[in-house]
Motif scaffolding. Structure first.
Motif, PDB file in Angstrom:
ATOM      1  N   GLY A 151       0.806  -1.216   0.000  1.00 57.41           N
ATOM      2  CA  GLY A 151       0.000   0.000   0.000  1.00 57.41           C
ATOM      3  C   GLY A 151       0.837   1.264   0.000  1.00 57.41           C
ATOM      4  N   ALA A 152       2.047   1.220  -0.576  1.00 54.61           N
ATOM      5  CA  ALA A 152       2.908   2.405  -0.636  1.00 54.61           C
ATOM      6  C   ALA A 152       2.288   3.427  -1.585  1.00 54.61           C
ATOM      7  N   VAL A 153       1.991   4.603  -1.081  1.00 56.67           N
ATOM      8  CA  VAL A 153       1.390   5.643  -1.914  1.00 56.67           C
ATOM      9  C   VAL A 153       2.435   6.222  -2.869  1.00 56.67           C
ATOM     10  N   VAL A 154       3.669   6.403  -2.385  1.00 57.39           N
ATOM     11  CA  VAL A 154       4.785   6.876  -3.215  1.00 57.39           C
ATOM     12  C   VAL A 154       6.007   6.041  -2.860  1.00 57.39           C
ATOM     13  N   PHE A 155       6.850   5.770  -3.867  1.00 57.11           N
ATOM     14  CA  PHE A 155       8.105   5.096  -3.564  1.00 57.11           C
ATOM     15  C   PHE A 155       9.168   5.520  -4.566  1.00 57.11           C
ATOM     16  N   SER A 156      10.418   5.271  -4.202  1.00 54.21           N
ATOM     17  CA  SER A 156      11.545   5.430  -5.120  1.00 54.21           C
ATOM     18  C   SER A 156      12.543   4.317  -4.840  1.00 54.21           C
ATOM     19  N   TRP A 157      13.141   3.798  -5.899  1.00 56.68           N
ATOM     20  CA  TRP A 157      14.261   2.882  -5.716  1.00 56.68           C
ATOM     21  C   TRP A 157      15.456   3.664  -5.184  1.00 56.68           C
ATOM     22  N   LEU A 158      16.291   2.961  -4.420  1.00 53.02           N
ATOM     23  CA  LEU A 158      17.507   3.563  -3.883  1.00 53.02           C
ATOM     24  C   LEU A 158      18.758   2.880  -4.446  1.00 53.02           C
ATOM     25  N   GLY A 159      18.725   1.550  -4.545  1.00 54.87           N
ATOM     26  CA  GLY A 159      19.896   0.837  -5.049  1.00 54.87           C
ATOM     27  C   GLY A 159      19.557  -0.587  -5.423  1.00 54.87           C
ATOM     28  N   ARG A 160      20.515  -1.270  -6.043  1.00 54.57           N
ATOM     29  CA  ARG A 160      20.338  -2.671  -6.444  1.00 54.57           C
ATOM     30  C   ARG A 160      21.643  -3.416  -6.264  1.00 54.57           C
ATOM     31  N   GLY A 161      21.532  -4.723  -5.945  1.00 57.98           N
ATOM     32  CA  GLY A 161      22.732  -5.523  -5.768  1.00 57.98           C
ATOM     33  C   GLY A 161      22.395  -6.861  -5.143  1.00 57.98           C
ATOM     34  N   PRO A 162      23.389  -7.598  -4.656  1.00 53.10           N
ATOM     35  CA  PRO A 162      23.158  -8.893  -4.017  1.00 53.10           C
ATOM     36  C   PRO A 162      22.326  -8.748  -2.742  1.00 53.10           C
ATOM     37  N   LEU A 163      21.712  -9.859  -2.329  1.00 54.35           N
ATOM     38  CA  LEU A 163      20.834  -9.846  -1.166  1.00 54.35           C
ATOM     39  C   LEU A 163      21.509  -9.274   0.073  1.00 54.35           C
ATOM     40  N   MET A 164      22.689  -9.751   0.419  1.00 52.08           N
ATOM     41  CA  MET A 164      23.307  -9.309   1.666  1.00 52.08           C
ATOM     42  C   MET A 164      23.708  -7.840   1.603  1.00 52.08           C
ATOM     43  N   ALA A 165      24.090  -7.342   0.415  1.00 49.85           N
ATOM     44  CA  ALA A 165      24.395  -5.910   0.282  1.00 49.85           C
ATOM     45  C   ALA A 165      23.130  -5.091   0.475  1.00 49.85           C
ATOM     46  N   ALA A 166      22.011  -5.567  -0.077  1.00 50.69           N
ATOM     47  CA  ALA A 166      20.740  -4.872   0.106  1.00 50.69           C
ATOM     48  C   ALA A 166      20.343  -4.875   1.571  1.00 50.69           C
ATOM     49  N   ARG A 167      20.551  -6.006   2.244  1.00 51.42           N
ATOM     50  CA  ARG A 167      20.241  -6.101   3.668  1.00 51.42           C
ATOM     51  C   ARG A 167      21.101  -5.121   4.487  1.00 51.42           C
ATOM     52  N   ARG A 168      22.385  -5.052   4.176  1.00 53.72           N
ATOM     53  CA  ARG A 168      23.268  -4.158   4.932  1.00 53.72           C
ATOM     54  C   ARG A 168      22.872  -2.696   4.726  1.00 53.72           C
ATOM     55  N   THR A 169      22.453  -2.365   3.513  1.00 53.59           N
ATOM     56  CA  THR A 169      22.011  -0.992   3.252  1.00 53.59           C
ATOM     57  C   THR A 169      20.742  -0.681   4.023  1.00 53.59           C
ATOM     58  N   GLU A 170      19.832  -1.636   4.064  1.00 51.09           N
ATOM     59  CA  GLU A 170      18.595  -1.463   4.831  1.00 51.09           C
ATOM     60  C   GLU A 170      18.917  -1.202   6.298  1.00 51.09           C
ATOM     61  N   GLU A 171      19.838  -1.977   6.855  1.00 53.91           N
ATOM     62  CA  GLU A 171      20.229  -1.791   8.250  1.00 53.91           C
ATOM     63  C   GLU A 171      20.934  -0.457   8.464  1.00 53.91           C
ATOM     64  N   LEU A 172      21.737  -0.032   7.488  1.00 51.86           N
ATOM     65  CA  LEU A 172      22.429   1.250   7.580  1.00 51.86           C
ATOM     66  C   LEU A 172      21.435   2.396   7.694  1.00 51.86           C
ATOM     67  N   LEU A 173      20.420   2.378   6.857  1.00 53.89           N
ATOM     68  CA  LEU A 173      19.422   3.449   6.884  1.00 53.89           C
ATOM     69  C   LEU A 173      18.624   3.424   8.177  1.00 53.89           C
ATOM     70  N   ARG A 174      18.328   2.249   8.657  1.00 54.13           N
ATOM     71  CA  ARG A 174      17.573   2.144   9.914  1.00 54.13           C
ATOM     72  C   ARG A 174      18.356   2.745  11.072  1.00 54.13           C
ATOM     73  N   SER A 175      19.652   2.441  11.137  1.00 59.98           N
ATOM     74  CA  SER A 175      20.450   2.919  12.268  1.00 59.98           C
ATOM     75  C   SER A 175      20.899   4.369  12.105  1.00 59.98           C
ATOM     76  N   ALA A 176      21.319   4.752  10.896  1.00 63.99           N
ATOM     77  CA  ALA A 176      21.869   6.098  10.687  1.00 63.99           C
ATOM     78  C   ALA A 176      20.792   7.163  10.543  1.00 63.99           C
ATOM     79  N   LEU A 177      19.670   6.811   9.932  1.00 61.91           N
ATOM     80  CA  LEU A 177      18.622   7.801   9.668  1.00 61.91           C
ATOM     81  C   LEU A 177      17.359   7.589  10.500  1.00 61.91           C
ATOM     82  N   GLY A 178      17.309   6.501  11.256  1.00 58.25           N
ATOM     83  CA  GLY A 178      16.122   6.243  12.066  1.00 58.25           C
ATOM     84  C   GLY A 178      14.896   5.892  11.256  1.00 58.25           C
ATOM     85  N   VAL A 179      15.112   5.265  10.092  1.00 57.45           N
ATOM     86  CA  VAL A 179      14.003   4.893   9.213  1.00 57.45           C
ATOM     87  C   VAL A 179      13.558   3.469   9.550  1.00 57.45           C
ATOM     88  N   PRO A 180      12.286   3.239   9.821  1.00 61.08           N
ATOM     89  CA  PRO A 180      11.830   1.888  10.160  1.00 61.08           C
ATOM     90  C   PRO A 180      11.753   0.993   8.924  1.00 61.08           C
TER      91      PRO A 180
END
Length: 293
Positions: free
Chosen positions: A125-154
């Protein structure tokens, strides 16, 4: 044996949502369009939908309030093969990291397999979205965790919060600007923990409000909390987002039905003007309705 609903699906970015149905080994879908009148009645008991495409071996009865519609054993088996549950680390597919906006102050980060394109965003149900990056699963996971910790994004936003704001969304420019601002903050993290194997993608806001029928949507009054044997849900479809149908009823305003609550039930047709005869909760500010209409 009647047809069981398998939930709401969004097959492509331009097409209408569809409801999936299963009866034994037979499957079908029914396309939905805004303005159509719908009505159905739950029959019997709600049964576990099984796991990974397999039927529940004991046909367990499950709670009417469960969004998953699985018994504990089938839920365990389903999670054992889930990227979302971090149980698969060697998936060779390419993944994309996204930023998704659901309402003012409600932006989350997530990942999805690139082959699925934006289906995951429509399902949430995302009203708006944008892609941020692409790559292997673990790189995508690490980026997700980076944003959660550095920017406080859930990485999760409760559906109750999403539903509460859909009738009062700001304009296109304002909602896109919030995603753009977060994208800029995320992009600034390159070189500060951003995985080398994750390719950054350019900002491009995709707005789903028109696809969901949310432009000019009327205010929601109630949300269904569960189906019950013999209970009817009926009305005119005015919007749909993620797993939710927004139904305008004859007497009670707009009611939101999470179609995940339909899974596992045998459903029969009902008068589209019959209204709602299942437990609901007030999300429009008029007090809680704990019983049946």
């Amino acid at each position: 044996m009647g047809w069981q609903c398998t939930g709401l699906r969004w097959p492509d970015a331009q097409g209408s949502p569809v409801l999936g149905w299963r009866r034994g080994g037979a499957v079908r879908v029914s396309a939905l369009s805004y303005g159509t009148e719908l009505g159905f009645r739950a029959v019997g008991e709600r049964c576990c939908v099984g796991a990974r495409g397999n039927a529940c071996p004991v046909k367990a009865v499950v709670s009417g309030r469960s969004a998953g519609a699985r018994c504990p054993e089938c839920a365990r088996l389903d999670r054992a093969h889930s990227v979302a549950a971090d149980t698969i680390a060697d998936d060779p597919r390419t993944y994309r990291v996204y930023l998704a906006w659901f309402g003012p102050g409600m932006v989350k980060v997530g990942i999805t397999a690139e082959e699925r394109e934006a289906a995951r965003l429509r399902e949430q149900g995302a009203v708006v979205f944008s892609w941020l990056g692409r790559g292997p699963l673990m790189a995508a996971r690490r980026t997700e965790e980076l944003l959660r910790s550095a920017l406080g994004v859930p990485d999760r936003i409760p559906y109750a919060r999403k539903r509460a704001v859909r009738a009062v969304l700001p304009g296109v420019a304002e909602r896109r600007a919030e995603v753009a601002q977060l994208y800029a903050r995320a992009a600034a993290l390159e070189g500060a923990g951003w995985p080398d194997s994750l390719e950054r993608l350019p900002f491009e806001a995709v707005d789903h409000a028109g696809l969901f029928g949310l432009d000019g949507a009327v205010e929601v009054a109630w949300a269904v909390t569960e189906l019950v044997d013999g209970g009817v849900v009926a009305g005119r479809l005015v919007a749909a987002a993620g797993p939710d149908l927004h139904l305008e009823t004859v007497k009670d305003g707009v009611v939101v039905l999470d179609t995940r609550l339909m899974t596992g039930w045998e459903l029969a047709g009902a008068d589209a003007r019959a209204g709602v005869g299942v437990p609901v909760t007030d999300i429009g500010g008029g007090g809680v309705q704990g019983g049946l209409f």
